[in-house]
Scaffold this motif. Structure first.
Motif, short mmCIF file in Angstrom:
data_model
loop_
_atom_site.label_atom_id
_atom_site.label_comp_id
_atom_site.label_asym_id
_atom_site.label_seq_id
_atom_site.Cartn_x
_atom_site.Cartn_y
_atom_site.Cartn_z
N UNK A 109 0.82 -1.20 0.00
CA UNK A 109 0.00 0.00 0.00
C UNK A 109 0.86 1.26 0.00
N UNK A 110 1.98 1.21 0.72
CA UNK A 110 2.89 2.36 0.73
C UNK A 110 3.46 2.61 -0.65
N UNK A 111 3.88 1.53 -1.32
CA UNK A 111 4.45 1.67 -2.66
C UNK A 111 3.41 2.16 -3.66
N UNK A 112 2.18 1.69 -3.53
CA UNK A 112 1.12 2.16 -4.43
C UNK A 112 0.85 3.64 -4.20
N UNK A 113 0.85 4.07 -2.95
CA UNK A 113 0.63 5.48 -2.65
C UNK A 113 1.78 6.33 -3.20
N UNK A 114 3.01 5.82 -3.07
CA UNK A 114 4.15 6.55 -3.61
C UNK A 114 4.07 6.64 -5.13
N UNK A 115 3.65 5.57 -5.77
CA UNK A 115 3.52 5.56 -7.22
C UNK A 115 2.46 6.57 -7.66
N UNK A 116 1.34 6.61 -6.94
CA UNK A 116 0.27 7.55 -7.25
C UNK A 116 0.76 8.99 -7.07
N UNK A 117 1.49 9.24 -5.99
CA UNK A 117 2.03 10.58 -5.74
C UNK A 117 3.03 10.98 -6.83
N UNK A 118 3.86 10.03 -7.25
CA UNK A 118 4.83 10.33 -8.30
C UNK A 118 4.14 10.68 -9.61
N UNK A 119 3.08 9.93 -9.95
CA UNK A 119 2.32 10.24 -11.17
C UNK A 119 1.69 11.64 -11.08
N UNK A 120 1.16 11.97 -9.93
CA UNK A 120 0.55 13.28 -9.75
C UNK A 120 1.59 14.39 -9.85
N UNK A 121 2.76 14.17 -9.28
CA UNK A 121 3.83 15.15 -9.39
C UNK A 121 4.28 15.34 -10.83
N UNK A 122 4.33 14.25 -11.58
CA UNK A 122 4.72 14.35 -12.99
C UNK A 122 3.69 15.19 -13.76
N UNK A 123 2.40 14.98 -13.49
CA UNK A 123 1.36 15.78 -14.15
C UNK A 123 1.51 17.25 -13.82
N UNK A 124 1.73 17.52 -12.53
CA UNK A 124 1.87 18.92 -12.11
C UNK A 124 3.10 19.56 -12.72
N UNK A 125 4.19 18.83 -12.82
CA UNK A 125 5.40 19.37 -13.44
C UNK A 125 5.19 19.63 -14.92
N UNK A 126 4.46 18.73 -15.60
CA UNK A 126 4.16 18.95 -17.02
C UNK A 126 3.33 20.22 -17.20
N UNK A 127 2.33 20.41 -16.33
CA UNK A 127 1.51 21.63 -16.40
C UNK A 127 2.36 22.87 -16.13
#
Length: 139
Positions: A109-127
């Motif tokens: 669950x920790x790794x899944x949460x980290x993966x989700x956070x990383x994806x969200x950060x990538x989206x925000x950085x692209x924006x």
């Protein structure tokens, strides 16, 4: 105290000797009881030794960085090890495996949460990059 007693060298030597004796007795007490600590029986040293080992290095650079901070929770020989004949040992083994299972679920669950956070950060950085490019284009 009278002035004669206050400057009496015998009194000062007596107080100093008393303090030295107290310190010596305390040090002797610590030394005797430190040397008499019970040794751990051989059958308990196996329980005290850590059973987790570091996982092998992964080829992927991102996984390699994450792998440096993780440990292997399950040994490979657990599948081939015999089941203990003693029921209490079997219960301990089952409890140990249950603990490992809960740790693995928490780690997942920790790794899944980290993966989700990383994806969200990538989206925000692209924006953010798109906004900066638009700002540079207007200037």
């Amino acid at each position: 105290m009278s002035p004669v007693q206050h400057n009496n060298p015998k009194l000062l030597w007596g107080i100093t000797a008393g303090l030295v004796a107290i310190i010596a007795i305390f040090a002797l007490y610590q030394w005797i009881f430190a040397s008499q600590e019970p040794e751990t029986p051989p059958h308990q040293t196996e329980l005290l030794q850590p059973t987790v080992k570091a996982i092998p290095e992964v080829q992927n650079a991102a996984s390699k960085a994450a792998a440096e901070n993780t440990v292997k929770l399950v040994e490979e020989d657990i599948l081939t090890s015999p089941v203990p004949k003693n029921s209490s040992l079997a219960k301990e083994e089952v409890a140990k495996l249950d603990d490992i299972q809960t740790q693995l679920k928490e780690q997942e669950t920790t790794l899944q949460a980290q993966h989700k956070d990383a994806d969200e950060l990538m989206k925000l950085k692209e924006e953010q990059i798109k906004l900066l490019e638009a700002q540079l284009a207007t200037q």
